[in-house]
Design an enzyme around this catalytic site. Sequence first.
Site, mmCIF file in Angstrom:
data_model
loop_
_atom_site.group_PDB
_atom_site.id
_atom_site.type_symbol
_atom_site.label_atom_id
_atom_site.label_comp_id
_atom_site.label_asym_id
_atom_site.label_seq_id
_atom_site.Cartn_x
_atom_site.Cartn_y
_atom_site.Cartn_z
ATOM 1 N N ARG A 69 0.889 -1.338 -0.064
ATOM 2 C CA ARG A 69 -0.011 0.121 0.154
ATOM 3 C C ARG A 69 0.727 1.259 -0.044
ATOM 4 O O ARG A 69 0.261 2.134 -0.356
ATOM 5 C CB ARG A 69 -1.004 0.075 1.318
ATOM 6 C CG ARG A 69 -2.144 -0.937 1.182
ATOM 7 C CD ARG A 69 -2.819 -1.127 2.386
ATOM 8 N NE ARG A 69 -1.865 -1.591 3.434
ATOM 9 C CZ ARG A 69 -2.460 -2.309 4.436
ATOM 10 N NH1 ARG A 69 -3.527 -2.554 4.674
ATOM 11 N NH2 ARG A 69 -1.495 -3.074 5.209
ATOM 12 N N LYS A 175 2.251 -18.449 7.801
ATOM 13 C CA LYS A 175 1.539 -18.423 9.115
ATOM 14 C C LYS A 175 1.121 -17.088 9.568
ATOM 15 O O LYS A 175 2.096 -16.341 9.350
ATOM 16 C CB LYS A 175 2.271 -19.522 10.096
ATOM 17 C CG LYS A 175 3.338 -18.884 10.811
ATOM 18 C CD LYS A 175 3.844 -19.784 11.777
ATOM 19 C CE LYS A 175 3.560 -19.311 13.196
ATOM 20 N NZ LYS A 175 4.358 -18.701 14.082
ATOM 21 N N ASP A 204 5.857 -23.728 6.558
ATOM 22 C CA ASP A 204 6.138 -23.744 7.967
ATOM 23 C C ASP A 204 7.596 -23.889 7.951
ATOM 24 O O ASP A 204 8.120 -24.792 7.440
ATOM 25 C CB ASP A 204 5.616 -25.061 8.524
ATOM 26 C CG ASP A 204 5.967 -25.106 10.073
ATOM 27 O OD1 ASP A 204 7.151 -24.968 10.366
ATOM 28 O OD2 ASP A 204 4.964 -25.331 11.089
ATOM 29 N N HIS A 205 8.227 -22.700 8.345
ATOM 30 C CA HIS A 205 9.459 -22.712 7.975
ATOM 31 C C HIS A 205 10.354 -23.707 8.556
ATOM 32 O O HIS A 205 11.589 -24.012 8.068
ATOM 33 C CB HIS A 205 10.228 -21.208 8.144
ATOM 34 C CG HIS A 205 10.554 -20.967 9.674
ATOM 35 N ND1 HIS A 205 9.470 -20.619 10.518
ATOM 36 C CD2 HIS A 205 11.632 -20.949 10.435
ATOM 37 C CE1 HIS A 205 9.983 -20.353 11.718
ATOM 38 N NE2 HIS A 205 11.351 -20.640 11.889
ATOM 39 N N LYS A 209 14.214 -26.347 7.493
ATOM 40 C CA LYS A 209 15.462 -26.555 8.186
ATOM 41 C C LYS A 209 16.014 -27.893 7.882
ATOM 42 O O LYS A 209 15.375 -28.898 7.844
ATOM 43 C CB LYS A 209 15.191 -26.487 9.473
ATOM 44 C CG LYS A 209 14.770 -25.107 10.236
ATOM 45 C CD LYS A 209 14.856 -25.007 11.517
ATOM 46 C CE LYS A 209 14.048 -23.587 12.120
ATOM 47 N NZ LYS A 209 15.078 -22.771 12.329
ATOM 48 N N GLU A 243 13.542 -21.236 23.308
ATOM 49 C CA GLU A 243 14.041 -19.853 22.925
ATOM 50 C C GLU A 243 14.455 -19.223 24.188
ATOM 51 O O GLU A 243 13.952 -18.876 25.130
ATOM 52 C CB GLU A 243 12.914 -19.144 22.122
ATOM 53 C CG GLU A 243 12.654 -19.782 20.844
ATOM 54 C CD GLU A 243 11.665 -18.865 19.921
ATOM 55 O OE1 GLU A 243 12.275 -18.067 19.137
ATOM 56 O OE2 GLU A 243 10.591 -18.850 20.210
ATOM 57 N N ASP A 262 1.323 -19.934 18.651
ATOM 58 C CA ASP A 262 2.405 -19.557 17.723
ATOM 59 C C ASP A 262 3.516 -20.639 17.436
ATOM 60 O O ASP A 262 4.236 -20.638 16.357
ATOM 61 C CB ASP A 262 3.284 -18.591 18.781
ATOM 62 C CG ASP A 262 4.375 -17.660 17.863
ATOM 63 O OD1 ASP A 262 4.275 -17.275 17.039
ATOM 64 O OD2 ASP A 262 5.461 -17.676 18.672
ATOM 65 N N HIS A 267 4.911 -25.451 14.271
ATOM 66 C CA HIS A 267 6.458 -26.159 14.378
ATOM 67 C C HIS A 267 6.371 -27.489 14.903
ATOM 68 O O HIS A 267 7.068 -28.381 14.584
ATOM 69 C CB HIS A 267 7.269 -25.254 14.925
ATOM 70 C CG HIS A 267 7.310 -23.901 14.100
ATOM 71 N ND1 HIS A 267 6.994 -23.627 12.808
ATOM 72 C CD2 HIS A 267 7.465 -22.594 14.834
ATOM 73 C CE1 HIS A 267 7.058 -22.389 12.725
ATOM 74 N NE2 HIS A 267 7.208 -21.653 13.578
ATOM 75 N N LYS A 367 9.369 -19.446 25.679
ATOM 76 C CA LYS A 367 10.301 -18.036 25.418
ATOM 77 C C LYS A 367 10.911 -17.901 26.906
ATOM 78 O O LYS A 367 10.410 -18.380 27.764
ATOM 79 C CB LYS A 367 9.350 -16.850 25.265
ATOM 80 C CG LYS A 367 8.630 -17.140 24.033
ATOM 81 C CD LYS A 367 9.209 -16.572 22.800
ATOM 82 C CE LYS A 367 8.298 -16.667 21.508
ATOM 83 N NZ LYS A 367 8.726 -16.548 20.226
HETATM 84 C C1 BG6 Z 1 8.192 -17.963 14.514
HETATM 85 C C2 BG6 Z 1 7.496 -17.754 15.850
HETATM 86 O O1 BG6 Z 1 7.316 -18.865 13.649
HETATM 87 O O2 BG6 Z 1 9.261 -19.164 14.857
HETATM 88 C C3 BG6 Z 1 8.501 -16.933 16.550
HETATM 89 O O3 BG6 Z 1 6.363 -16.957 15.479
HETATM 90 C C4 BG6 Z 1 9.656 -17.897 16.770
HETATM 91 O O4 BG6 Z 1 7.714 -16.529 17.706
HETATM 92 C C5 BG6 Z 1 10.177 -18.545 15.511
HETATM 93 O O5 BG6 Z 1 10.463 -17.046 17.594
HETATM 94 C C6 BG6 Z 1 11.275 -19.246 15.937
HETATM 95 O O6 BG6 Z 1 11.946 -19.688 14.757
HETATM 96 P P1 BG6 Z 1 13.329 -20.338 14.774
HETATM 97 O O7 BG6 Z 1 13.707 -20.714 13.297
HETATM 98 O O8 BG6 Z 1 14.156 -19.078 15.127
HETATM 99 O O9 BG6 Z 1 13.556 -21.190 15.643
#
Ligand code: BG6
Length: 513
Positions: A69, A175, A204-205, A209, A243, A262, A267, A367
Amino acid sequence: MANITVPTASVTSNPLADELRTARTVRPCVVVIFGATGDLTKRKLVPSLMGLAKDGLLPPGFAVVGFARRAWTDESFRAELADGVRQFGRPDTSSQFDAMADAFSFHQSDFGETAGYVALKQKLEQIDRQRGTAGNRIFYLATPPSAYSSILQNLATTGLSVEKDGKFARVIVEKPFGRDIATAVALNDQVRAAFHERQVFRIDHYLGKETVQNILALRFANGIFEPLWNEKFVDHVQITVAESIGVGSRGGYFEESGIIRDMIQNHLMQVLTLVAMEPPTSLTADAVRDEKVKVLQAIRSFRPEEVDEATVRAQYTRGSFGGEEVKGYRDEEGVAAESTTETYAAVRLHVNNWRWARTPFVLRSGKRLPRRVTEVAIHFKQPPHLLFEGGKPLLPNVLLLRIQPDEGVALRFGAKVPGPDVRIRDVRMDFRYGTAFGGETADAYERLLLDSMLGDGTLFARADEVEEAWRIVDSIVAGWKQSAQRPDEYVAGTWGPERAEQLLLTGRAWRKP
Ligand code: BG6
C-alpha cells in the site's frame, strides 16, 4: 515437473546446492510479494532469494514485484532490500543483489482494489517480455492474515490464479494459518476458491530446516533405527523448541496467540509428524503428507477435564540472562498487566496406533528459557534385566536429534569405566553436521522458496494437516478456558515451571540441554 536448466554462472561452496542443481531444475518465473514493505521481505525473503542466486539456483528469467500500500518507488524498494541483504543475507550476497537489482520492482495498490490487480497483470506481462519470465507466477502472501481474503479474491477475479497453456500460478501462504479450526477451515475454503490444492504452498519454516528434513533421512535411509522405532523399544519422545528471547516488540501479537498457537500448533506438530509417521510409499509430496496427516488423525482431541493433567502452561517472570535483568512477560510492551497468555507450554500426547500406542510424546516450547535449542530426544526403554550396578536402573539410552543450533545426531549409551570394578558411565557417540559436511547451511526460506518454484509441496503443510493440528490444539485451549487453574510462573532464564516435570510421569525427567 521441471524442464529448463538452471544457469551455472555463480560459483558455490554449498554442496547441497550442487546436488540440487544437478537433480532439479527451475522454470523462469516472477515472484509477487504482497506486503513487500514488511519485515519478512527484508529480513528473510529477499536475502534468501539472493542466497539462491549465489548458489546458481535461480532460473535465468527471474523477477520480483513488491505489492504494497505504501507510496514506495522502485528505487526506494531496492534501497530497502539492498539494506536487508547486507544485514541479513549470507556473506557475499550483497553483490548478487546489486547485479540484479533491476529485476526488483514495486507496485503500489490497496489489497482490496481490483484495479491494482488489473494493473499488476499488465505489469507482469510486460516483465515476461522484458525478462523472459514466461508467464509463470508465484504469489507470496506476506501480509497480515486479515488481508488474505481480499488478495485471494482479487487474484481469482482477475484470472491471475488460473494456470493455462502450461504456465504455473502458485500461492505461498505464511503462518498464522487461522487461529483455530474454524478460521483455518474458512481460510482453506477461501484459498480453494482461487487455487487448487496443488497450487498452494503453506509455509512452516521448520520444514525448510536441513536437520528437520534429516529426520526422514535418518529414519528411512538407514536400516538400524526403524526396527527400534516403536512402542516396544521407545519409552517416550521429548520434543523441545526452546528460545532464550522474550516476546520483544511482538507483545500485542503474542497476547492473542500464546505459545500454543505460535509454536506448538505448527512447528512442534510438524516435527512430531516426521518422527512418528509410517514410511511413505515414495517421497512424492502427497505420499509423505498422507502419512504425516495420519499421525495427527491418530491423536485424540482432549476432553476439557483431561487438559490440566496432560498439559502445563506458564508465563515468565522477571529474571536475568548472563547477569542482565530482563522483564517479566506481563511487563512487556503490548501485554496486559493481568494477562493469562502462556509463554511456555508442555503437552503430553498419545499417537493411538499400533506403532506408538503406549509411548507418550511430550512437547514443550517456551520463551525466555536458558538457551535457544530445538531437539528431539528418543528415550529408549531399560534393558529387560538389569545386571550392572546392583540391578539399579541406569540412565536410559537416548537418541538425540539436534535440530538447532549445533546441528547433529547423538546417541547416549552406557560404557564400562576402565578399572577393576564394573562401573558403567554414560558416553556419547556424536555426529555433527558442521564437521561432517562443512559449507554454509542455507536458511530454511531458501529451500522453501526453491521448492515452491519447483512446484514441490513435500515441505509445505497441506490443508488437512493444518486442520488436524488445530483440532488438537483447540481441544487444549478449550480445556484451559474451562480450567480453574491459572498459568504457572517461571523465572526468565530457567527451564520452565516445576509442574512440567510431573507431565512426564514417574521415573522420567526433561532433558536440560
Ligand atoms: C516463529 C514464531 O514462527 O518461529 C516466533 O512466530 C519464533 O515466535 C520463531 O521466535 C522461531 O523460529 P526459529 O527458526 O528461530 O527457531
